[in-house]
Design a protein around this motif. Sequence first.
Motif, PDB file in Angstrom:
ATOM      1  N   ASP A  17      -0.811  13.897   8.129  1.00  0.00           N
ATOM      2  CA  ASP A  17      -0.817  15.309   8.497  1.00  0.00           C
ATOM      3  C   ASP A  17      -2.166  15.905   8.119  1.00  0.00           C
ATOM      4  O   ASP A  17      -2.746  15.533   7.092  1.00  0.00           O
ATOM      5  N   VAL A  18      -2.657  16.822   8.924  1.00  0.00           N
ATOM      6  CA  VAL A  18      -3.982  17.395   8.695  1.00  0.00           C
ATOM      7  C   VAL A  18      -4.010  18.310   7.480  1.00  0.00           C
ATOM      8  O   VAL A  18      -5.070  18.559   6.897  1.00  0.00           O
ATOM      9  N   GLY A  19      -2.833  18.820   7.052  1.00  0.00           N
ATOM     10  CA  GLY A  19      -2.792  19.765   5.947  1.00  0.00           C
ATOM     11  C   GLY A  19      -3.064  21.177   6.417  1.00  0.00           C
ATOM     12  O   GLY A  19      -3.026  21.469   7.617  1.00  0.00           O
ATOM     13  N   ILE A  23     -10.053  20.800   9.105  1.00  0.00           N
ATOM     14  CA  ILE A  23     -10.030  21.002  10.556  1.00  0.00           C
ATOM     15  C   ILE A  23      -9.800  19.707  11.313  1.00  0.00           C
ATOM     16  O   ILE A  23      -9.528  19.716  12.514  1.00  0.00           O
ATOM     17  N   SER A  24      -9.923  18.576  10.615  1.00  0.00           N
ATOM     18  CA  SER A  24      -9.668  17.292  11.248  1.00  0.00           C
ATOM     19  C   SER A  24      -8.891  16.411  10.277  1.00  0.00           C
ATOM     20  O   SER A  24      -8.886  16.643   9.065  1.00  0.00           O
ATOM     21  N   ASN A  25      -8.239  15.391  10.821  1.00  0.00           N
ATOM     22  CA  ASN A  25      -7.436  14.489   9.999  1.00  0.00           C
ATOM     23  C   ASN A  25      -8.183  13.170   9.818  1.00  0.00           C
ATOM     24  O   ASN A  25      -8.340  12.401  10.762  1.00  0.00           O
ATOM     25  N   GLU A  26      -8.639  12.920   8.603  1.00  0.00           N
ATOM     26  CA  GLU A  26      -9.385  11.703   8.298  1.00  0.00           C
ATOM     27  C   GLU A  26      -8.515  10.635   7.630  1.00  0.00           C
ATOM     28  O   GLU A  26      -9.024   9.569   7.272  1.00  0.00           O
ATOM     29  N   LEU A 230       8.086  15.052   1.743  1.00  0.00           N
ATOM     30  CA  LEU A 230       6.904  15.009   0.882  1.00  0.00           C
ATOM     31  C   LEU A 230       5.725  15.733   1.520  1.00  0.00           C
ATOM     32  O   LEU A 230       5.003  16.482   0.854  1.00  0.00           O
ATOM     33  N   ILE A 231       5.528  15.526   2.809  1.00  0.00           N
ATOM     34  CA  ILE A 231       4.433  16.214   3.503  1.00  0.00           C
ATOM     35  C   ILE A 231       4.686  17.712   3.545  1.00  0.00           C
ATOM     36  O   ILE A 231       3.764  18.523   3.347  1.00  0.00           O
ATOM     37  N   SER A 232       5.921  18.109   3.760  1.00  0.00           N
ATOM     38  CA  SER A 232       6.269  19.532   3.769  1.00  0.00           C
ATOM     39  C   SER A 232       5.991  20.175   2.418  1.00  0.00           C
ATOM     40  O   SER A 232       5.433  21.285   2.342  1.00  0.00           O
ATOM     41  N   ILE A 233       6.348  19.497   1.342  1.00  0.00           N
ATOM     42  CA  ILE A 233       6.100  20.024   0.002  1.00  0.00           C
ATOM     43  C   ILE A 233       4.604  20.162  -0.256  1.00  0.00           C
ATOM     44  O   ILE A 233       4.140  21.180  -0.790  1.00  0.00           O
ATOM     45  N   ALA A 234       3.832  19.130   0.106  1.00  0.00           N
ATOM     46  CA  ALA A 234       2.379  19.194  -0.094  1.00  0.00           C
ATOM     47  C   ALA A 234       1.766  20.364   0.666  1.00  0.00           C
ATOM     48  O   ALA A 234       0.904  21.077   0.140  1.00  0.00           O
ATOM     49  N   ASN A 235       2.228  20.591   1.885  1.00  0.00           N
ATOM     50  CA  ASN A 235       1.711  21.718   2.670  1.00  0.00           C
ATOM     51  C   ASN A 235       2.152  23.058   2.096  1.00  0.00           C
ATOM     52  O   ASN A 235       1.387  24.021   2.067  1.00  0.00           O
ATOM     53  N   ASN A 236       3.373  23.123   1.628  1.00  0.00           N
ATOM     54  CA  ASN A 236       3.866  24.372   1.031  1.00  0.00           C
ATOM     55  C   ASN A 236       3.146  24.705  -0.269  1.00  0.00           C
ATOM     56  O   ASN A 236       3.094  25.870  -0.676  1.00  0.00           O
ATOM     57  N   ASN A 237       2.600  23.687  -0.913  1.00  0.00           N
ATOM     58  CA  ASN A 237       1.837  23.895  -2.147  1.00  0.00           C
ATOM     59  C   ASN A 237       0.347  24.064  -1.892  1.00  0.00           C
ATOM     60  O   ASN A 237      -0.462  23.934  -2.808  1.00  0.00           O
ATOM     61  N   GLY A 238      -0.016  24.320  -0.671  1.00  0.00           N
ATOM     62  CA  GLY A 238      -1.409  24.613  -0.340  1.00  0.00           C
ATOM     63  C   GLY A 238      -2.009  23.736   0.730  1.00  0.00           C
ATOM     64  O   GLY A 238      -2.938  24.135   1.420  1.00  0.00           O
ATOM     65  N   ASP A 241      -5.649  19.226   1.522  1.00  0.00           N
ATOM     66  CA  ASP A 241      -6.345  18.062   2.092  1.00  0.00           C
ATOM     67  C   ASP A 241      -5.430  17.405   3.117  1.00  0.00           C
ATOM     68  O   ASP A 241      -4.250  17.752   3.226  1.00  0.00           O
ATOM     69  N   ASN A 242      -5.994  16.456   3.869  1.00  0.00           N
ATOM     70  CA  ASN A 242      -5.150  15.635   4.736  1.00  0.00           C
ATOM     71  C   ASN A 242      -4.131  14.888   3.870  1.00  0.00           C
ATOM     72  O   ASN A 242      -4.385  14.608   2.707  1.00  0.00           O
ATOM     73  N   ILE A 243      -3.003  14.562   4.477  1.00  0.00           N
ATOM     74  CA  ILE A 243      -1.914  13.929   3.740  1.00  0.00           C
ATOM     75  C   ILE A 243      -1.495  12.660   4.469  1.00  0.00           C
ATOM     76  O   ILE A 243      -1.241  12.694   5.673  1.00  0.00           O
ATOM     77  N   ALA A 244      -1.414  11.560   3.749  1.00  0.00           N
ATOM     78  CA  ALA A 244      -0.913  10.297   4.297  1.00  0.00           C
ATOM     79  C   ALA A 244       0.160   9.756   3.373  1.00  0.00           C
ATOM     80  O   ALA A 244      -0.033   9.729   2.151  1.00  0.00           O
ATOM     81  N   VAL A 245       1.281   9.336   3.954  1.00  0.00           N
ATOM     82  CA  VAL A 245       2.395   8.813   3.159  1.00  0.00           C
ATOM     83  C   VAL A 245       2.992   7.604   3.864  1.00  0.00           C
ATOM     84  O   VAL A 245       3.237   7.639   5.069  1.00  0.00           O
ATOM     85  N   VAL A 246       3.228   6.532   3.110  1.00  0.00           N
ATOM     86  CA  VAL A 246       3.946   5.351   3.595  1.00  0.00           C
ATOM     87  C   VAL A 246       5.057   5.046   2.598  1.00  0.00           C
ATOM     88  O   VAL A 246       4.824   5.042   1.387  1.00  0.00           O
TER      89      VAL A 246
END
Length: 254
Positions: A17-19, A23-26, A230-238, A241-246
């Motif tokens: 997720d781009v976060g 502006i881009s997802n690396e 997990l991605i939703s929580i990371a975004n809700n906390n600000g 940065d880009n987010i990657a989860v496996v």
Amino acid sequence: MRKDESLNNGRFAFHTDVGKVRISNEDQACALVNAYGTVLLIVCDGMGGQNKGDYASALAVSYIVDEFKKVNRFISSLHVYYWLNQTCRNANNQIYSESIRNPTYQGMGTTLSIAIVRKNKLFIAQVGDSRVYTYKDRKLTQLTEDQTYVGYLYRTGQISKEEMATHPKRHMLMNALGVYPTLNIDIKIRKYENEPLLLCSDGLYNNASETTIASVLANKDSPEEKVNELISIANNNGGSDNIAVVIWESNYAD
């Protein structure tokens, strides 16, 4: 990018997720299992800015996945170790050579965290500060060391674990894939007891505590639900940065 699969020997899901700030997802993430049940999990967090970091991380994942698919069968743990070591070094050469050949990509690089599960062995390759965790007995344990300046300060006793989270140089990498013609890579082999595995970029662990991550792994049902939460929580906390989860879960876990 999103994927969720159910297999005879386990389940996995991965997503990036781009976060909320970039502006881009690396970031790149991938998981796959070959015909012999060997599991490959990857997270890469690109660096060097837009059109650089995303290209470096994409090159790394694409090359490693292609090489994994070429292996008919790993015949031993030693075979896995040497394959992992050589493949990561070849990926480093590809990224570095491209940055020299094309000025557009000068200075690009990426973190690299790989977990390979073969029978009762877990192989981990680490470059940079993405992470590999194991989850067992409702506890999250980090298996990799952050190859950062603050990671060095913490390991040498100069700062506490709490101070790492707010240190002004916490984003300074000491190692990355593709930045130099030679690679310093940390490879570990340990016993695997069918516990769930989590790989992630710093976009997750900088915006969600280990306690929170462990709670999600304990309380959500499928790997896909856990990745999304997990991605939703990371975004809700600000979403800084880009987010990657496996996430990988063996069917044989207790």
